[in-house]
Design a protein around this motif. Sequence first.
Motif, PDB file in Angstrom:
ATOM      1  N   UNK A   1     -10.733 -16.140 -14.243  1.00  0.00           N
ATOM      2  CA  UNK A   1      -9.512 -15.976 -15.023  1.00  0.00           C
ATOM      3  C   UNK A   1      -9.518 -14.602 -15.690  1.00  0.00           C
ATOM      4  N   UNK A   2      -8.375 -13.924 -15.647  1.00  0.00           N
ATOM      5  CA  UNK A   2      -8.305 -12.643 -16.342  1.00  0.00           C
ATOM      6  C   UNK A   2      -6.866 -12.273 -16.668  1.00  0.00           C
ATOM      7  N   UNK A   3      -6.734 -11.410 -17.658  1.00  0.00           N
ATOM      8  CA  UNK A   3      -5.454 -10.823 -18.045  1.00  0.00           C
ATOM      9  C   UNK A   3      -5.554  -9.332 -17.775  1.00  0.00           C
ATOM     10  N   UNK A   4      -4.539  -8.789 -17.115  1.00  0.00           N
ATOM     11  CA  UNK A   4      -4.589  -7.386 -16.722  1.00  0.00           C
ATOM     12  C   UNK A   4      -3.257  -6.711 -17.026  1.00  0.00           C
ATOM     13  N   UNK A   5      -3.342  -5.513 -17.584  1.00  0.00           N
ATOM     14  CA  UNK A   5      -2.156  -4.697 -17.831  1.00  0.00           C
ATOM     15  C   UNK A   5      -1.959  -3.768 -16.636  1.00  0.00           C
ATOM     16  N   UNK A   6      -0.776  -3.797 -16.056  1.00  0.00           N
ATOM     17  CA  UNK A   6      -0.496  -3.053 -14.831  1.00  0.00           C
ATOM     18  C   UNK A   6       0.658  -2.084 -15.071  1.00  0.00           C
ATOM     19  N   UNK A   7       0.500  -0.870 -14.599  1.00  0.00           N
ATOM     20  CA  UNK A   7       1.579   0.112 -14.627  1.00  0.00           C
ATOM     21  C   UNK A   7       1.992   0.426 -13.190  1.00  0.00           C
ATOM     22  N   UNK A   8       3.289   0.404 -12.950  1.00  0.00           N
ATOM     23  CA  UNK A   8       3.807   0.630 -11.592  1.00  0.00           C
ATOM     24  C   UNK A   8       4.924   1.662 -11.618  1.00  0.00           C
ATOM     25  N   UNK A   9       5.069   2.369 -10.515  1.00  0.00           N
ATOM     26  CA  UNK A   9       6.214   3.260 -10.313  1.00  0.00           C
ATOM     27  C   UNK A   9       7.314   2.481  -9.597  1.00  0.00           C
ATOM     28  N   UNK A  10       8.538   2.544 -10.123  1.00  0.00           N
ATOM     29  CA  UNK A  10       9.673   1.848  -9.530  1.00  0.00           C
ATOM     30  C   UNK A  10      10.842   2.817  -9.403  1.00  0.00           C
ATOM     31  N   UNK A  11      11.873   2.455  -8.651  1.00  0.00           N
ATOM     32  CA  UNK A  11      13.047   3.340  -8.528  1.00  0.00           C
ATOM     33  C   UNK A  11      13.709   3.669  -9.858  1.00  0.00           C
ATOM     34  N   UNK A  12      13.524   2.794 -10.873  1.00  0.00           N
ATOM     35  CA  UNK A  12      14.128   3.042 -12.185  1.00  0.00           C
ATOM     36  C   UNK A  12      13.151   3.674 -13.169  1.00  0.00           C
ATOM     37  N   UNK A  13      11.941   4.036 -12.689  1.00  0.00           N
ATOM     38  CA  UNK A  13      10.965   4.678 -13.547  1.00  0.00           C
ATOM     39  C   UNK A  13       9.717   3.834 -13.723  1.00  0.00           C
ATOM     40  N   UNK A  14       8.745   4.308 -14.524  1.00  0.00           N
ATOM     41  CA  UNK A  14       7.501   3.573 -14.739  1.00  0.00           C
ATOM     42  C   UNK A  14       7.766   2.232 -15.436  1.00  0.00           C
ATOM     43  N   UNK A  15       7.059   1.213 -14.995  1.00  0.00           N
ATOM     44  CA  UNK A  15       7.185  -0.117 -15.584  1.00  0.00           C
ATOM     45  C   UNK A  15       5.797  -0.640 -15.916  1.00  0.00           C
TER      46      UNK A  15
ATOM     47  N   UNK B   1       3.346  -1.876   2.690  1.00  0.00           N
ATOM     48  CA  UNK B   1       3.946  -0.827   1.862  1.00  0.00           C
ATOM     49  C   UNK B   1       4.755   0.121   2.739  1.00  0.00           C
ATOM     50  N   UNK B   2       5.874   0.601   2.182  1.00  0.00           N
ATOM     51  CA  UNK B   2       6.701   1.538   2.921  1.00  0.00           C
ATOM     52  C   UNK B   2       5.979   2.846   3.165  1.00  0.00           C
ATOM     53  N   UNK B   3       6.129   3.372   4.353  1.00  0.00           N
ATOM     54  CA  UNK B   3       5.458   4.631   4.701  1.00  0.00           C
ATOM     55  C   UNK B   3       5.921   5.750   3.777  1.00  0.00           C
ATOM     56  N   UNK B   4       4.955   6.394   3.136  1.00  0.00           N
ATOM     57  CA  UNK B   4       5.272   7.520   2.264  1.00  0.00           C
ATOM     58  C   UNK B   4       5.901   7.142   0.945  1.00  0.00           C
ATOM     59  N   UNK B   5       5.974   5.854   0.640  1.00  0.00           N
ATOM     60  CA  UNK B   5       6.613   5.421  -0.601  1.00  0.00           C
ATOM     61  C   UNK B   5       5.777   5.817  -1.813  1.00  0.00           C
ATOM     62  N   UNK B   6       6.446   6.264  -2.847  1.00  0.00           N
ATOM     63  CA  UNK B   6       5.760   6.605  -4.099  1.00  0.00           C
ATOM     64  C   UNK B   6       5.826   5.450  -5.094  1.00  0.00           C
ATOM     65  N   UNK B   7       6.455   4.352  -4.684  1.00  0.00           N
ATOM     66  CA  UNK B   7       6.586   3.204  -5.580  1.00  0.00           C
ATOM     67  C   UNK B   7       5.400   2.250  -5.411  1.00  0.00           C
ATOM     68  N   UNK B   8       5.108   1.528  -6.468  1.00  0.00           N
ATOM     69  CA  UNK B   8       4.019   0.564  -6.419  1.00  0.00           C
ATOM     70  C   UNK B   8       3.062   0.734  -7.581  1.00  0.00           C
ATOM     71  N   UNK B   9       1.953   0.005  -7.526  1.00  0.00           N
ATOM     72  CA  UNK B   9       0.992   0.024  -8.619  1.00  0.00           C
ATOM     73  C   UNK B   9       0.383   1.414  -8.801  1.00  0.00           C
ATOM     74  N   UNK B  10       0.293   1.811 -10.067  1.00  0.00           N
ATOM     75  CA  UNK B  10      -0.245   3.126 -10.402  1.00  0.00           C
ATOM     76  C   UNK B  10      -1.607   3.023 -11.078  1.00  0.00           C
ATOM     77  N   UNK B  11      -1.754   2.045 -11.969  1.00  0.00           N
ATOM     78  CA  UNK B  11      -3.014   1.882 -12.699  1.00  0.00           C
ATOM     79  C   UNK B  11      -3.099   0.465 -13.233  1.00  0.00           C
TER      80      UNK B  11
END
Length: 289
Positions: free
Chosen positions: A107-121, A79-89
């Motif tokens: 086996x599992x299904x998981x809903x993931x929220x991430x911070x990206x340069x274009x906003x939450x995904x 991960x980039x040092x100090x980066x705010x991007x990536x998995x959030x929850x």
Amino acid sequence: MRLPLALFIAATLTFAADDDRAADREAIRAHIDRIFQAFIHKDSADLRATHEQNWLGYLEGSHTMIHGVDGYMNTTGYFGAGSSYGMKSYKMREFDMIFKGDAAFVCFVVEVESNTPTGPVQRTLRISDFYTKRDGHWIQTGSDTDLHPESVAEQYQTLRTLSDSAKKQLLDARESVWRAYFSNDRATLEKLIPDETLTIEAGGGDWGNRKSVLDGAAQFAKTGGKLVKLEFPKTEIQTYGYTAVVFSTYSYELEVNGQRSQQSGRVTEVFVFRNGRWVNPSWHMDSGK
């Protein structure tokens, strides 16, 4: 009295066996949660520690098999040092596993929220993990991670913004088609105009296809004409998945037998990203009047 005693002993042993598996289930679930927390907290050391040295599998978007924990880490574990991007929850939606001795298939299904340069995904992943027990502890030895079909469908249905490099590649392909037509560059046209091409030209008449485009370029070349100027004063792009719709105004100038003529109008062009390049399977032109 012997039969009830035997049944009691058998039931006790069965309960103990089930209890052992319950403990294993809890341990594996905790281990998977630990991996997700490592992503959230950008803990590369813990991410490496939770994966077997000879890890094998595929990650989201992988085109080739990934070998070993080093391959895993190089793909997703730094991960980039100090980066705010990536998995959030994350939130588990389905979760189950089966055992075979000291191996488990999870086996599992998981809903993931991430911070990206274009906003939450938000996206949903479908994951299959292979776990083995080493020195009394479970560790992830392999995995297959992919987008859930509902997230794949959502990606194709949602308007997306092209990166600057992708946009340049698209617009370069558009210009290449126009210039190849007026220069009768058949090799370029055959590369960028696919078999299923369907066109509506500004002059009306029958709808065109790949053959009519190639024939038109050859006929223009026989006149000795040349393209003097080509401009697209206004361009807008809508992109869905691997398909881009390009809306433009156009203006071009031709010279034939020393005489110059100008044409202008509007065009809607469809491009599809296929085999590493944009191809142009359809367009609709009009005079703009």
